[in-house]
Every structure is written in structure tokens, then in C-alpha cells.
Design an enzyme around this catalytic site. Structure first.
Site, PDB file in Angstrom:
ATOM      1  N   HIS A 111       4.197  -2.504  -6.736  1.00 35.90           N
ATOM      2  CA  HIS A 111       4.160  -1.661  -5.536  1.00 35.90           C
ATOM      3  C   HIS A 111       5.568  -1.326  -5.071  1.00 35.90           C
ATOM      4  O   HIS A 111       6.355  -2.210  -4.738  1.00 35.90           O
ATOM      5  CB  HIS A 111       3.411  -2.379  -4.413  1.00 35.90           C
ATOM      6  N   ASP A 140       7.511   1.810  -2.537  1.00 34.59           N
ATOM      7  CA  ASP A 140       7.278   2.934  -1.625  1.00 34.59           C
ATOM      8  C   ASP A 140       8.378   3.987  -1.668  1.00 34.59           C
ATOM      9  O   ASP A 140       8.598   4.691  -0.679  1.00 34.59           O
ATOM     10  CB  ASP A 140       7.126   2.417  -0.191  1.00 34.59           C
ATOM     11  N   GLU A 157      -2.209   3.845  -2.097  1.00 38.08           N
ATOM     12  CA  GLU A 157      -2.165   2.690  -1.200  1.00 38.08           C
ATOM     13  C   GLU A 157      -3.222   2.740  -0.100  1.00 38.08           C
ATOM     14  O   GLU A 157      -3.601   1.698   0.432  1.00 38.08           O
ATOM     15  CB  GLU A 157      -0.774   2.542  -0.560  1.00 38.08           C
ATOM     16  N   HIS A 211      -5.417   0.581   4.457  1.00 40.01           N
ATOM     17  CA  HIS A 211      -4.072   0.183   4.879  1.00 40.01           C
ATOM     18  C   HIS A 211      -4.293  -0.668   6.129  1.00 40.01           C
ATOM     19  O   HIS A 211      -5.271  -1.429   6.193  1.00 40.01           O
ATOM     20  CB  HIS A 211      -3.175   1.403   5.118  1.00 40.01           C
ATOM     21  N   HIS A 248      -3.857  -5.579   2.075  1.00 41.70           N
ATOM     22  CA  HIS A 248      -4.101  -4.902   3.368  1.00 41.70           C
ATOM     23  C   HIS A 248      -5.520  -5.091   3.906  1.00 41.70           C
ATOM     24  O   HIS A 248      -5.734  -4.861   5.094  1.00 41.70           O
ATOM     25  CB  HIS A 248      -3.795  -3.403   3.296  1.00 41.70           C
ATOM     26  N   HIS A 301       0.499  -6.162  -3.636  1.00 39.41           N
ATOM     27  CA  HIS A 301       1.706  -6.602  -2.921  1.00 39.41           C
ATOM     28  C   HIS A 301       1.322  -7.536  -1.766  1.00 39.41           C
ATOM     29  O   HIS A 301       1.336  -7.155  -0.616  1.00 39.41           O
ATOM     30  CB  HIS A 301       2.549  -5.422  -2.437  1.00 39.41           C
ATOM     31  N   ASP A 304       7.201  -4.580  -2.919  1.00 40.52           N
ATOM     32  CA  ASP A 304       7.073  -3.744  -1.720  1.00 40.52           C
ATOM     33  C   ASP A 304       8.411  -3.142  -1.300  1.00 40.52           C
ATOM     34  O   ASP A 304       8.607  -2.819  -0.129  1.00 40.52           O
ATOM     35  CB  ASP A 304       6.461  -4.549  -0.563  1.00 40.52           C
TER      36      ASP A 304
END
Length: 408
Positions: A48, A50, A162, A189, A235, A256, A326
Site C-alpha cells: 500500500h 498513497d 482503497e 475506508h 480499515h 496496511h 502506507d
């Protein structure tokens, strides 16, 4: 005479201290050398990152505003030197990172609004930098192509969706994301979707009242299994984790997340879930965000990080561990592993903790490749089935979602 003896003893002790120090330094250097050798032999694939969202947030997806070779310099040119950046080609090479699930993410504020648009735009961002830097990146959608790309010295680029709100409670849209190359979806999320609850409900005294997956949520899992898209449980709420593990016929992932027993954050994974994860043959990819490694805003040391890896290894075994740092999605990272350039230091620390080359190869990529492969194998066995046409019950949507719809 006594003074001379005392002096000699002090010299001898000082010499031993220096010798011990040099031995320790020498061993650390050897561990780092071995870590680099291992990462040259086996691809390191992180679960993961971003970077696409970082590009949206800081450059509004304008490709003439940044150079992915050096994002620090790109930010400096825009007088944004204070912005945190964890990822660029320069540092990926330094850190011997060879593959990445790029997070396709839009915040919860887009939920029930323009979530589909924003997620599609983020896929476009990844497609564009893969094309623009095609001498470095390669899009990969099948497990069998991962090692081919590695042998061709290409950076293995995979897509992870995600946010479950990206599909707007539509199995048809889920299928379209799969067609675009998405190979895992995080069910939620930090906000509920009409068919699954997120981790924040676990902070409430009546968390059990919120439930986990609805019947339609279970259909989402079934369709993901049919497609070969991995179910990601980072999440989600504790109950959603349990429901998904019960429903999924293929191995699931935590792309993650870290260990709840060591850091009691609701984003982390409890022991009962880890034990079921082993039964499911899935994987937890350890998150390196400070707040998921160490509680109470403490700054984690390398020992704190390694403790999460060791905990999972001791509880369920090394076959179910990966890394999902992450990076570029968190505000703080441990000083010892501050960005993508520091993976060798992490592997050297694991080596120091007696992790073998075989075990390090597993957490680098072999475990996640196995999980992706198992999802593909299950999907192959379901090819005789038609796509699931179920439509979510309009009562489950509620006013928030219904008011933006003109049809089912």
C-alpha cells in the site's frame, strides 16, 4: 603497584568495550549487506502506497508540475518544502523496492457524491506515470507476470482500490474497476458504506449494534472472489473482518495494518482475527505509520517495528506476513524507516532478529504473490458462473445515498 594494576584493568576494560562496539558495528554492516543481497534476489512488493493521492493533493494531478524522479525537488520548486514526501524513483531505487500496490483512494467526503469520478481520476494518474516513466514502471495485473517484470528489471505496478465507497454499492462498477486492473479492494475506508462498517465503530460502546457485512456486503465478497479480486480488510470494523473471513472462499489481505495487541488502535488486527486469517491462508502486511506501531503518540524505534513482525510470526507463522508501509498516506513514520529508501535497514533488523533468507523472501513478495495466485485459481474455478446481478436494497442506501440517484 596497586595504582598501576588498576590503570591496566581500566585500559583492558576500555579495550573490551571498544572491541565489543566494533563487533556490533561489524555485525550490523554484515546484516545490511545480507539484506541488500536478499532484496537483489527477491522482489520487494509493498502492499500500500498513497503516491497517487499525494500527487492529487499537492500537484492537482498536473504532470508538468512534478518530476517523479525526485519529488522533494519538485515540492521545493513550488515552495512546498514542508510537505511530507516518502516516495519517488530515486528513493525506490535506493530502497530496493521492486513492486508496489498503488492505492487508488478518494477521501470519505466523496462518499455518496463524486467518489467514482475521483477514483477513476486516480487510476488515470497511475496509468499516466507508468506510461511517462515506462523505462522504469510496468503495469502488472496477473501473478504470473510479476517475476517476468522483475527479471526484466521493471518496477512491478499493481492497483489496489482503497475505498469501498468507490463502487457506489454497485457490483457492475466493481467489475469495471477489475477490468481497469484493480486487484484488491479495501471494503471501507474510515467511513461506513451501506453494506459494511468501518473501524471507527469499534470505538463506540455499542459497536456490536452496528454489525459488519450486510447480505449485499456478502454478495460483494462473492463477486470479488468470482473475479479474482483480493478482499482487503484494512480499515474495516472487527465484525466486518470476521464476517468477511467467514464469507470469502479465497485468501483475504490486510494491505496496511499492524498488530492490535502491541498497539491498540482500531485500525490494527486483533489476535482472534489473526488466527482466522491463518485458517483463511491470507496475509497481513505490516503498516509502518507511527500511530499503528506505538500507542500514545510515541515515536517507534526499529525494535518496536520488528516486534510487530515477530508477534505475527510467533502467533500464526511467517507464511502470512508482508509489508504495507502506507507511505505517502500518513503524517509520521519511524526515523529508522522514514521513507521507501529505508527498506534495506528494515530487512537488516529482521536479519539481526534471526529471520532467515527464506523467511525474508516470503515477506518481501512470495506470500503476497501466493495470495494473489490463490485468488486467481479460485476465480478460474468459478468461470462457469455468471456475474452476480443483485441490486442493493434501496432501504439499505438511506437518504444520503438515495438523493443522488435517479434509478436503482
Amino acid at each position: 603497584m596497586i595504582k598501576n594494576k588498576s590503570f591496566l584493568v581500566l585500559i583492558a576494560l576500555s579495550f573490551l568495550e571498544v572491541f565489543d562496539f566494533l563487533v556490533i558495528i561489524g555485525q550490523k554492516e554484515r546484516n545490511l549487506e545480507e539484506a541488500n543481497e536478499i532484496l537483489d534476489k527477491y522482489p520487494l512488493i509493498d502492499g500500500h502506497n498513497d503516491l497517487p493521492h499525494m500527487i492529487r493533493t499537492n500537484f492537482e494531478n498536473q504532470f508538468d508540475q512534478f518530476d517523479l524522479n525526485d519529488m522533494k525537488e519538485s515540492l521545493n520548486k513550488l515552495n512546498k518544502s514542508d510537505v511530507i514526501t516518502h516516495t519517488d524513483i530515486k528513493r525506490m531505487k535506493e530502497g530496493k523496492l521492486r513492486g508496489q500496490f498503488w492505492a487508488i483512494y478518494a477521501s470519505c467526503e466523496s462518499n455518496a457524491k463524486d467518489a467514482i469520478r475521483r477514483h477513476l481520476e486516480q487510476i488515470d494518474v497511475v496509468y499516466r506515470y507508468i506510461e511517462q516513466y515506462s523505462d522504469f514502471f510496468k503495469l502488472v495485473t496477473k501473478s504470473e507476470d510479476i517475476m517476468k517484470a522483475f527479471k526484466d528489471k521493471k518496477f512491478i505496478s499493481l492497483l489496489g482500490l482503497e475505498s469501498g465507497h468507490a463502487i457506489d454499492s454497485s457490483l457492475a462498477i466493481l467489475r469495471m474497476f477489475y477490468a481497469l486492473g484493480v486487484r484488491y479492494m479495501t471494503l471501507t475506508h474510515n467511513c461506513n458504506v451501506p453494506w459494511a462498517t468501518n473501524n471507527l465503530v469499534d470505538r463506540l460502546s455499542n459497536a456490536s449494534a452496528y454489525g459488519g457485512l450486510t447480505q449485499f456486503g456478502r454478495k460483494v465478497i462473492s463477486e470479488m472472489n468470482r473475479l479474482g479480486m483480493m478482499v482487503d480488510l484494512s480499515h474495516v470494523s472487527h465484525q466486518t473482518m470476521l464476517d468477511a473471513l467467514e464469507e470469502s472462499k479465497a485468501p483475504v489481505i490486510f494491505s496496511h495494518s499492524s498488530v492490535y495487541a502491541l498497539c491498540n488502535h482500531t485500525r490494527n488486527v486483533r489476535d482472534d482475527v489473526l488466527l482466522k486469517l491463518k485458517e483463511n491462508n491470507g496475509i497481513i502486511m505490516i503498516n509502518l505509520y507511527n500511530g499503528f506501531i506505538k500507542p500514545n503518540n510515541e515515536v517507534p524505534t526499529m525494535d518496536d517495528i520488528i516486534a510487530h513482525f515477530n508477534y505475527v510470526k510467533n502467533l500464526i507463522g511467517v507464511d502470512y506476513i508482508g509489508i504495507g508501509a502506507d507511505f505517502d498516506g500518513v503524517s509520521s513514520t519511524p526515523p529508522d524507516v522514514e521513507d521507501v529508501s529505508k527498506y534495506p535497514e528494515l530487512f537488516a533488523a529482521l536479519r539481526e532478529n534471526k529471520w532467515t533468507e527464506k523467511e525474508l523472501a516470503q515477506i518481501a513478495s512470495q506470500n503476497i504473490i501466493r495470495v494473489l495466485t490463490d485468488n486467481e485459481i479460485y476465480a478460474k474455478s468459478q468461470e462457469h458462473l455468471e456475474p452476480i446481478d443483485d441490486i442493493i436494497d434501496q432501504k439499505d442506501l438511506g437518504d444520503l445515498y438515495s438523493e443522488c440517484r435517479t434509478s436503482f
